[in-house]
Each structure stands twice: as C-alpha cells, then as structure tokens.
Design an enzyme around this catalytic site. Sequence first.
Site, PDB file in Angstrom:
ATOM      1  N   HIS A 166      26.723  38.563  41.016  1.00  0.00           N
ATOM      2  CA  HIS A 166      26.712  38.588  39.556  1.00  0.00           C
ATOM      3  C   HIS A 166      25.294  38.635  38.993  1.00  0.00           C
ATOM      4  O   HIS A 166      25.089  39.072  37.861  1.00  0.00           O
ATOM      5  CB  HIS A 166      27.508  37.403  38.993  1.00  0.00           C
ATOM      6  CG  HIS A 166      28.986  37.606  39.094  1.00  0.00           C
ATOM      7  ND1 HIS A 166      29.889  37.090  38.190  1.00  0.00           N
ATOM      8  CD2 HIS A 166      29.733  38.290  39.999  1.00  0.00           C
ATOM      9  CE1 HIS A 166      31.119  37.449  38.531  1.00  0.00           C
ATOM     10  NE2 HIS A 166      31.043  38.166  39.638  1.00  0.00           N
TER      11      HIS A 166
ATOM     12  N   ASN B  79      32.040  35.207  33.974  1.00  0.00           N
ATOM     13  CA  ASN B  79      31.276  34.194  34.718  1.00  0.00           C
ATOM     14  C   ASN B  79      31.844  32.790  34.548  1.00  0.00           C
ATOM     15  O   ASN B  79      31.230  31.812  34.986  1.00  0.00           O
ATOM     16  CB  ASN B  79      29.801  34.222  34.289  1.00  0.00           C
ATOM     17  CG  ASN B  79      29.059  35.413  34.891  1.00  0.00           C
ATOM     18  OD1 ASN B  79      29.381  35.842  36.000  1.00  0.00           O
ATOM     19  ND2 ASN B  79      28.085  35.944  34.166  1.00  0.00           N
TER      20      ASN B  79
ATOM     21  N   HIS C  98      34.980  38.403  49.826  1.00  0.00           N
ATOM     22  CA  HIS C  98      36.190  37.690  49.409  1.00  0.00           C
ATOM     23  C   HIS C  98      36.884  36.997  50.581  1.00  0.00           C
ATOM     24  O   HIS C  98      37.911  36.358  50.394  1.00  0.00           O
ATOM     25  CB  HIS C  98      37.138  38.655  48.672  1.00  0.00           C
ATOM     26  CG  HIS C  98      36.613  39.071  47.331  1.00  0.00           C
ATOM     27  ND1 HIS C  98      37.168  40.070  46.571  1.00  0.00           N
ATOM     28  CD2 HIS C  98      35.564  38.610  46.602  1.00  0.00           C
ATOM     29  CE1 HIS C  98      36.499  40.214  45.444  1.00  0.00           C
ATOM     30  NE2 HIS C  98      35.508  39.344  45.437  1.00  0.00           N
TER      31      HIS C  98
HETATM   32  C1  HEM Z   1      34.227  45.194  44.492  1.00  0.00           C
HETATM   33  C2  HEM Z   1      34.243  44.673  43.281  1.00  0.00           C
HETATM   34  C3  HEM Z   1      34.567  43.237  43.032  1.00  0.00           C
HETATM   35  C4  HEM Z   1      35.537  42.758  42.215  1.00  0.00           C
HETATM   36  C5  HEM Z   1      36.467  43.581  41.341  1.00  0.00           C
HETATM   37  C6  HEM Z   1      35.523  41.323  42.326  1.00  0.00           C
HETATM   38  C7  HEM Z   1      36.378  40.485  41.649  1.00  0.00           C
HETATM   39  C8  HEM Z   1      36.480  39.129  41.857  1.00  0.00           C
HETATM   40  C9  HEM Z   1      37.453  38.281  41.237  1.00  0.00           C
HETATM   41  C10 HEM Z   1      38.514  38.750  40.233  1.00  0.00           C
HETATM   42  C11 HEM Z   1      37.246  37.028  41.693  1.00  0.00           C
HETATM   43  C12 HEM Z   1      38.024  35.778  41.312  1.00  0.00           C
HETATM   44  C13 HEM Z   1      37.469  35.164  40.065  1.00  0.00           C
HETATM   45  C14 HEM Z   1      38.302  33.967  39.661  1.00  0.00           C
HETATM   46  O1  HEM Z   1      39.483  34.159  39.336  1.00  0.00           O
HETATM   47  O2  HEM Z   1      37.776  32.852  39.705  1.00  0.00           O
HETATM   48  C15 HEM Z   1      36.144  37.078  42.619  1.00  0.00           C
HETATM   49  C16 HEM Z   1      35.653  35.998  43.309  1.00  0.00           C
HETATM   50  C17 HEM Z   1      34.602  36.081  44.203  1.00  0.00           C
HETATM   51  N1  HEM Z   1      33.831  37.177  44.451  1.00  0.00           N
HETATM   52 FE1  HEM Z   1      34.209  39.067  43.875  1.00  0.00          FE
HETATM   53  N2  HEM Z   1      34.547  40.946  43.197  1.00  0.00           N
HETATM   54  C18 HEM Z   1      33.932  42.079  43.661  1.00  0.00           C
HETATM   55  C19 HEM Z   1      32.871  42.142  44.526  1.00  0.00           C
HETATM   56  C20 HEM Z   1      32.235  41.036  45.060  1.00  0.00           C
HETATM   57  C21 HEM Z   1      31.004  41.088  45.807  1.00  0.00           C
HETATM   58  C22 HEM Z   1      30.191  42.357  46.073  1.00  0.00           C
HETATM   59  C23 HEM Z   1      30.712  39.816  46.174  1.00  0.00           C
HETATM   60  C24 HEM Z   1      29.547  39.278  46.946  1.00  0.00           C
HETATM   61  C25 HEM Z   1      28.809  40.007  47.775  1.00  0.00           C
HETATM   62  C26 HEM Z   1      31.778  38.976  45.672  1.00  0.00           C
HETATM   63  C27 HEM Z   1      31.899  37.628  45.898  1.00  0.00           C
HETATM   64  C28 HEM Z   1      32.902  36.832  45.389  1.00  0.00           C
HETATM   65  C29 HEM Z   1      33.093  35.451  45.784  1.00  0.00           C
HETATM   66  C30 HEM Z   1      32.295  34.701  46.842  1.00  0.00           C
HETATM   67  C31 HEM Z   1      34.143  34.977  45.005  1.00  0.00           C
HETATM   68  C32 HEM Z   1      34.733  33.562  45.041  1.00  0.00           C
HETATM   69  C33 HEM Z   1      33.864  32.593  44.339  1.00  0.00           C
HETATM   70  C34 HEM Z   1      34.335  31.177  44.566  1.00  0.00           C
HETATM   71  O3  HEM Z   1      35.100  30.945  45.512  1.00  0.00           O
HETATM   72  O4  HEM Z   1      33.897  30.308  43.795  1.00  0.00           O
HETATM   73  N3  HEM Z   1      32.666  39.739  44.977  1.00  0.00           N
HETATM   74  N4  HEM Z   1      35.681  38.373  42.688  1.00  0.00           N
END
Ligand code: HEM
Length: 331
Positions: free
Chosen positions: A75, A100, A198
Amino acid sequence: MTFHHRHLCLLTTLFTVGCFLIVTADAGYCGLQDNYYQTSCPSAEAVINAVAVANFTSDAFALRFASGLLRMSFHDCHVDGCDASVLLDGPGSEKTAEINHFLTGYEIIDKAKEELEAICPGVVSCADIIAYAARDAIVALNGTRFEVQGGRKDGRVSIASRAESQLPNGDMGVDELTANFALKGLSRDQMVVLSGAHTSAAGHCPGLVKRLYDFRGTGQTDPSMPQAFADQLKFQCPKATFNESVFITMDTFTPFFDTGYYRSLQNHEGVFTSDQSLYDDERTQPLVNTLTDNNLFQAKFGEAMRAMGSIGVNLDGEIRKDCRKVNTVPY
Ligand code: HEM
Ligand SMILES: *[C@@H]1O[C@H](CO)[C@@H](O)[C@H](O)[C@H]1NC(C)=O
Ligand SMILES: *[C@@H]1O[C@H](CO)[C@@H](O)[C@H](O)[C@H]1NC(C)=O
Ligand SMILES: *[C@@H]1O[C@H](CO)[C@@H](O)[C@H](O)[C@H]1NC(C)=O
C-alpha cells in the site's frame, strides 16, 4: 525524480535480465542498493528486525501483524511510489482511506524509527524501514529471506483519494488487475506472484458482503463459489450482523508463507474475486499451477518484491524524523 530514473526503473522491471545485470553491478533499481546502510548505520537492518520480531513473538496472535507489514509495503509502494506516504497522519491522509481501514503495523514502524533515531539520527528513511520490515515479516512467517535494497527518501504528500484510485480492489478480475499493475511498471506475471502475499493474509467481512449476498447486483451469492465454501464464509460473515473484527483467512491450508494460497485457488476457495480470478482466467492459471512449487514461489516472490520496492522511488525527498509527520525544518 528525473525522467532518467523513471526510465531506468521501468526498463529494469520489464526486462529481468537487464535488472539482474544492474543489480549485480550493485547499482540496483532506480539507484537503490543492497546493504545501503552498511557504513552510515551498520545495525539498521538488525534493529528493524529485532523490533519487528519482538512484536510478532509477543503473543500467538501477533503474527497477524507480520502480514499487516507486508500489506503496508504494497500500500505504500503502489500509491505514488515507495515514499512512506502511507504513514503520514492528518486529515485526509492515505491512512484515512477506506481501503486502508484494516491496515496495521504503524506502531512497529514507529518503534523501529525511534530506536534508529537514537543510534543514527537522520539516516534511515521511513520508506526503507517499511521495506525491510516487510521482508522480516515474510521470514517470520517462514518465507525465504531476500535482500532488500535501501536508499528511498520520504515524501511529503499523502492523499486518501490517491490510495482509493491507485490500489486494486478485491472485486477486480485479471484484466483490471493487469492494467492496474502495468501502471506501476509491473507485469501480469509479477501481479500473480505478488498476490501470493495472500498466503498469510486475512480479510474482513465488509469487503466480502457483496460477493456473498449481492454479487454484481444480482441479490445472489457469486455462483462460481463452491456451496460449502460459500456457506462457511456466510457463517463467518452473516449478512446484516457481521462482526468487523472477524478474520477470514485467505489461504485455507496454513497460516505460513507458503504455496497454500495457490492451492486454495485450485480448490476454488479464493476468498476475493481478485484471488479466484487468477485461477479461473486461462491466461494466468498456468502460472498459478506453477507457483504451487514452493522453491519456485519463494524465489519469484523475492524478485517481485524487489521490483515492487522500486516503484516511483523518490531519491530527492527527506529522511523524516517522525514517520507520522513531514519534517518542519530540513533534517
Ligand atoms: C493483486 C491485487 C491485490 C488485491 C486486489 C488485493 C486485495 C486485498 C484485499 C481485499 C484484502 C483484504 C482486506 C480486508 O478485508 O481486510 C487484502 C489483504 C492483504 N493483502 Fe492484498 N491485494 C492485492 C495485492 C497484494 C500484494 C501485492 C500484497 C503484498 C505484496 C498484498 C498483501 C496483502 C496482505 C498481507 C493482506 C492481509 C493483511 C492482514 O492480514 O492484516 N496484497 N488484499
Ligand atoms: C504489535 O504491533 C501492533 C501493530 O502496530 C500493535 O497494535 C501492537 O500493540 C504491538 N504489540 C506489541 C506487544 O508491541
Ligand atoms: C518452513 O520452511 C521450510 C523450508 O522451506 C519447510 O521445509 C517447512 O516445512 C516450513 N514449515 C512450515 C511450518 O511451513
Ligand atoms: C468479534 O470478533 C472478535 C474476533 O473474533 C471477538 O473477539 C469479539 O468478541 C467479537 N465481537 C462480538 C460482538 O461478537
């Protein structure tokens, strides 16, 4: 940033071979370097690691914040470049954006900054702290370590609407995701690899209610979801009465940094549309299948993180004294 720098970044991310040559020549992406603080603050990486690990191991629950830091690096970099703009406090700053809302880890960065300012004041940027801490988070989750380049400077601008417009969302399919990453100089393959983050991630009910109860305005559940999986998610996120604090794990196998995310997609158990579409789209399915090889996944992920860590890097900014505020006097 000069045109020359931007051009170099794009070239190096597009052509892995060129990037490899440049990296081995120790120039790095966009003027970033491995072991950047080797002489200016030799313990920088160790201090950041110690602070992060202390948080992660403080209780079983705290490993949650490891994935928080990984998401923070995405982010930060994806919105106006890796310049720690996500950390700035204030009305309308990026951290106030809806997208965020569930971002965590700010206090870990603050703690690392405080310790670094005590030993090498004015040397380590907040943007670099995020990048190192995200790597340490992956390692804490049992992922493979990779070198992180340093040398980013901190920005002075942070606008919520820019986070909303530049970050991808969970309702996107492969075309939109690919176009979104292309704007940052990242390829479709890198998008699929980076989505592997993820594997230790958690989502929350607000982002899921549409897919569960009103998919594309139909008033129905997304029909492509297996019944049992949809029922389980609906149990976790009841329609009108869901609990915002409930965690929905995005890898149905393990909480570790491994290939479980891609195996979940093969089982049609991707939590968000953006996840499942990587398997359902014939253009990206072969790579999803390939990434179920853990050694390959870990190697590709580290490479892709280095590319992500070079997005829009700011070499002319400042080194913030406090990661939440721009400097009031030049540092
Ligand atoms: C490809 C496009 C991406 C989309 C559409 C996306 C979307 C999302 C969504 C919807 C969530 C859940 C948010 C929530 O409901 O709390 C999430 C969580 C997360 N995303 Fe992505 N994401 C993407 C790419 C990435 C990338 C590139 C990374 C890191 C390199 C990443 C790392 C994470 C992590 C670690 C979480 C979980 C955070 C936590 O457990 O507190 N995401 N993402
Ligand atoms: C760990 O970090 C999180 C996120 O910044 C914070 O809320 C929590 O209080 C920290 N825990 C400890 C024990 O420092
Ligand atoms: C941790 O990683 C190692 C090396 O890749 C692997 O052999 C081991 O099974 C992993 N452990 C867990 C708990 O995932
Ligand atoms: C919401 O979920 C959290 C985390 O699972 C739990 O600790 C809390 O008690 C729940 N709150 C309510 C009102 O059910």
